[in-house]
Design a protein around this motif. Structure first.
Motif, PDB file in Angstrom:
ATOM      1  N   ALA A 166      45.868  51.485  41.460  1.00 59.65           N
ATOM      2  CA  ALA A 166      44.539  51.061  40.946  1.00 59.65           C
ATOM      3  C   ALA A 166      44.801  50.635  39.452  1.00 59.65           C
ATOM      4  O   ALA A 166      45.871  51.111  38.845  1.00 59.65           O
ATOM      5  N   ARG A 167      43.998  49.655  38.979  1.00 62.76           N
ATOM      6  CA  ARG A 167      44.079  49.272  37.510  1.00 62.76           C
ATOM      7  C   ARG A 167      42.562  49.232  37.136  1.00 62.76           C
ATOM      8  O   ARG A 167      41.918  48.568  37.413  1.00 62.76           O
ATOM      9  N   ASP A 168      42.729  49.998  36.055  1.00 66.84           N
ATOM     10  CA  ASP A 168      40.869  50.331  35.452  1.00 66.84           C
ATOM     11  C   ASP A 168      41.176  49.433  34.087  1.00 66.84           C
ATOM     12  O   ASP A 168      41.792  49.754  33.238  1.00 66.84           O
ATOM     13  N   PHE A 169      40.213  48.691  34.147  1.00 67.37           N
ATOM     14  CA  PHE A 169      40.181  47.544  33.028  1.00 67.37           C
ATOM     15  C   PHE A 169      39.211  47.977  31.779  1.00 67.37           C
ATOM     16  O   PHE A 169      38.901  47.435  31.008  1.00 67.37           O
ATOM     17  N   PHE A 173      40.044  47.636  39.896  1.00 66.75           N
ATOM     18  CA  PHE A 173      40.555  47.046  40.943  1.00 66.75           C
ATOM     19  C   PHE A 173      41.425  48.139  41.488  1.00 66.75           C
ATOM     20  O   PHE A 173      42.107  49.021  40.934  1.00 66.75           O
ATOM     21  N   GLU A 174      41.465  48.453  43.015  1.00 66.82           N
ATOM     22  CA  GLU A 174      41.989  49.260  43.388  1.00 66.82           C
ATOM     23  C   GLU A 174      42.395  48.893  45.010  1.00 66.82           C
ATOM     24  O   GLU A 174      41.910  47.930  45.485  1.00 66.82           O
ATOM     25  N   PRO A 175      43.610  49.529  45.550  1.00 69.66           N
ATOM     26  CA  PRO A 175      43.973  49.417  46.877  1.00 69.66           C
ATOM     27  C   PRO A 175      42.810  49.177  47.682  1.00 69.66           C
ATOM     28  O   PRO A 175      41.908  50.017  47.582  1.00 69.66           O
ATOM     29  N   GLY A 176      42.545  48.445  48.700  1.00 75.40           N
ATOM     30  CA  GLY A 176      41.448  48.359  49.584  1.00 75.40           C
ATOM     31  C   GLY A 176      40.405  46.920  49.084  1.00 75.40           C
ATOM     32  O   GLY A 176      39.793  46.504  49.931  1.00 75.40           O
ATOM     33  N   ASP A 177      40.480  46.700  47.683  1.00 75.01           N
ATOM     34  CA  ASP A 177      39.712  45.467  47.310  1.00 75.01           C
ATOM     35  C   ASP A 177      40.257  44.453  47.970  1.00 75.01           C
ATOM     36  O   ASP A 177      41.316  44.207  48.235  1.00 75.01           O
ATOM     37  N   VAL A 178      39.280  43.474  48.101  1.00 75.75           N
ATOM     38  CA  VAL A 178      39.707  42.102  48.577  1.00 75.75           C
ATOM     39  C   VAL A 178      39.028  41.070  47.765  1.00 75.75           C
ATOM     40  O   VAL A 178      37.969  40.977  47.262  1.00 75.75           O
ATOM     41  N   LEU A 179      40.147  39.989  47.358  1.00 75.86           N
ATOM     42  CA  LEU A 179      39.618  38.993  46.494  1.00 75.86           C
ATOM     43  C   LEU A 179      39.664  37.634  47.266  1.00 75.86           C
ATOM     44  O   LEU A 179      40.641  37.326  47.860  1.00 75.86           O
ATOM     45  N   THR A 180      38.718  36.758  47.101  1.00 72.26           N
ATOM     46  CA  THR A 180      38.347  35.547  47.499  1.00 72.26           C
ATOM     47  C   THR A 180      38.603  34.697  46.204  1.00 72.26           C
ATOM     48  O   THR A 180      37.625  34.647  45.366  1.00 72.26           O
ATOM     49  N   GLU A 181      39.632  33.877  46.244  1.00 74.26           N
ATOM     50  CA  GLU A 181      40.260  33.252  45.133  1.00 74.26           C
ATOM     51  C   GLU A 181      40.134  31.707  45.251  1.00 74.26           C
ATOM     52  O   GLU A 181      40.599  31.232  46.254  1.00 74.26           O
ATOM     53  N   HIS A 182      39.380  31.340  44.114  1.00 75.75           N
ATOM     54  CA  HIS A 182      39.297  29.754  44.296  1.00 75.75           C
ATOM     55  C   HIS A 182      39.973  28.889  43.289  1.00 75.75           C
ATOM     56  O   HIS A 182      39.994  29.414  42.206  1.00 75.75           O
ATOM     57  N   TYR A 183      40.812  28.103  43.675  1.00 80.41           N
ATOM     58  CA  TYR A 183      41.766  27.290  42.720  1.00 80.41           C
ATOM     59  C   TYR A 183      41.372  25.869  42.852  1.00 80.41           C
ATOM     60  O   TYR A 183      41.165  25.476  43.798  1.00 80.41           O
ATOM     61  N   TRP A 184      41.413  25.337  41.615  1.00 75.23           N
ATOM     62  CA  TRP A 184      41.377  23.908  41.560  1.00 75.23           C
ATOM     63  C   TRP A 184      42.225  22.942  41.039  1.00 75.23           C
ATOM     64  O   TRP A 184      43.141  23.704  40.351  1.00 75.23           O
TER      65      TRP A 184
END
Length: 173
Positions: A53-56, A61-72
């Motif tokens: 995990a990374r605490d900002f 953010f931690e294992p199990g989180d899912v990111l839908t990433e949009h790049y242009w």
């Protein structure tokens, strides 16, 4: 935003490798599932890439989180929708980057240090890492890129503050 259903017998799209660079070095590299590519915007989905995990402070953010990433390919940012493992929306992490390049299944993006966080309910809109951006020296080395980066951050912040989360959602549809 689910991927369009494939016809039976249609091969699934090949995984994409996302490569995030910073100051000429690879910062992180991870596999992602392609969701959509309309020729301008590339969307991929990937689990949180770090093993821990990374605490900002404003989000964890931690294992199990899912990111839908949009790049242009034509914009100076990437917008990442962050969801917990149970599907709950945490918010959007926006990286200020050079336009993305996809070649032979490798999606390369250069991180320009500036970031924006928008919480799921829109109550928190945070500009991040402006000190790192200033220290990077990009303004002196490449004033055009520095100007494009700050303009991109300003635009994303304006959308988030004036339209709330729906401003970012509209950008992603």
């Amino acid at each position: 935003m689910p991927a369009p259903s494939a016809e039976p017998g249609t091969p699934r799209p090949r995984p994409v490798t996302v490569v995030l660079t910073k100051a000429g070095r690879t910062k992180i590299r991870y596999p992602a599932e392609p969701v959509r590519d309309d020729g301008t915007r590339i969307t991929v989905r990937a689990p949180w890439a770090a093993p821990e995990a990374r605490d900002f402070g404003f989000v964890r953010f931690e294992p199990g989180d899912v990111l839908t990433e949009h790049y242009w390919r034509d914009q100076w940012y990437a917008v990442k929708e962050v969801r917990a493992g149970d599907g709950g929306l945490k918010g959007w992490y926006c990286d200020i980057t050079r336009p993305a390049v996809l070649v032979d299944g490798v999606l390369t993006v250069e991180d320009l240090d500036l970031d924006l966080w928008v919480s799921a309910d829109g109550s928190s809109v945070l500009r991040l890492d402006e000190d790192e951006f200033a220290a990077s020296g990009l303004a002196g080395r490449d004033p055009g890129a520095a100007g494009a980066a700050t303009a991109a951050l300003d635009e994303l912040e304006r959308l988030a503050r004036t339209q709330g989360p729906s401003g970012l959602k509209d950008l992603l549809t």
